[in-house]
Design a protein around this motif. Structure first.
Motif, PDB file in Angstrom:
ATOM      1  N   ARG A  73       0.512  -0.914   0.584  1.00 44.19           N
ATOM      2  CA  ARG A  73      -0.095   0.041   0.176  1.00 44.19           C
ATOM      3  C   ARG A  73       0.847   1.378   0.264  1.00 44.19           C
ATOM      4  NH1 ARG A  73      -3.429  -0.885   5.407  1.00 44.19           N
ATOM      5  NH2 ARG A  73      -0.856  -1.071   5.283  1.00 44.19           N
ATOM      6  N   GLU A  74       0.201   2.133  -0.754  1.00 43.37           N
ATOM      7  CA  GLU A  74       1.005   3.985  -1.133  1.00 43.37           C
ATOM      8  C   GLU A  74       1.644   4.094   0.558  1.00 43.37           C
ATOM      9  OE1 GLU A  74      -0.185   6.394  -4.538  1.00 43.37           O
ATOM     10  OE2 GLU A  74      -1.941   4.910  -4.112  1.00 43.37           O
ATOM     11  N   ASN A  75       0.904   3.703   1.060  1.00 45.63           N
ATOM     12  CA  ASN A  75       0.149   4.959   2.473  1.00 45.63           C
ATOM     13  C   ASN A  75       0.943   4.136   3.567  1.00 45.63           C
ATOM     14  OD1 ASN A  75      -2.049   3.039   2.656  1.00 45.63           O
ATOM     15  ND2 ASN A  75      -3.109   4.985   3.420  1.00 45.63           N
ATOM     16  N   SER A  76       1.157   2.581   3.468  1.00 46.77           N
ATOM     17  CA  SER A  76       2.136   1.657   4.238  1.00 46.77           C
ATOM     18  C   SER A  76       3.576   2.516   5.135  1.00 46.77           C
ATOM     19  CB  SER A  76       2.529   0.222   3.528  1.00 46.77           C
ATOM     20  OG  SER A  76       3.097   0.293   2.511  1.00 46.77           O
ATOM     21  N   ILE A  77       4.105   2.355   6.122  1.00 45.47           N
ATOM     22  CA  ILE A  77       5.911   2.607   6.336  1.00 45.47           C
ATOM     23  C   ILE A  77       6.434   1.901   4.811  1.00 45.47           C
ATOM     24  CG2 ILE A  77       7.309   2.065   7.500  1.00 45.47           C
ATOM     25  CD1 ILE A  77       5.696   1.098   9.978  1.00 45.47           C
ATOM     26  N   GLU A  78       6.301   1.308   4.370  1.00 44.90           N
ATOM     27  CA  GLU A  78       7.465   0.583   2.809  1.00 44.90           C
ATOM     28  C   GLU A  78       7.381   1.329   1.881  1.00 44.90           C
ATOM     29  OE1 GLU A  78       5.605  -1.456   5.413  1.00 44.90           O
ATOM     30  OE2 GLU A  78       6.582  -3.251   6.259  1.00 44.90           O
TER      31      GLU A  78
END
Length: 89
Positions: A40-45
């Motif tokens: 996901r774009e908004n995950s930490i990664e």
């Protein structure tokens, strides 16, 4: 960041005994979201990856980053290889 150039691939194939080598380079503009999926774009990664791109001038220029998209390139390469089969001595 390193990818083999078309010339590098051709040399590798020739060195392996291939001939009649043909290739085509494809390019497509791809969004950050498409590239990072299934992350996901908004995950930490996802955010770490996005920040790396934004803050890395040479890498950002290399991938031709613009409007949250970059130029994805890939190569399709074919060649022929005849192997000699030696039976006995």
């Amino acid at each position: 960041m390193a990818a083999e150039s078309p010339e590098g691939w051709i040399k590798l194939l020739k060195d392996a005994g291939f001939y009649d080598i043909k290739y085509h380079i494809y390019e497509r503009r791809i969004s950050f979201a498409q590239w990072i999926y299934p992350v996901r774009e908004n995950s930490i990664e996802g955010l770490d990856s996005y920040n790396y791109i934004i803050n890395s001038g040479p890498f950002r220029d290399y991938i031709k980053w613009e409007n949250n998209t970059f130029l994805k390139k890939w190569i399709i390469i074919t060649g022929k290889n005849l192997k000699k089969i030696i039976i006995g001595h």
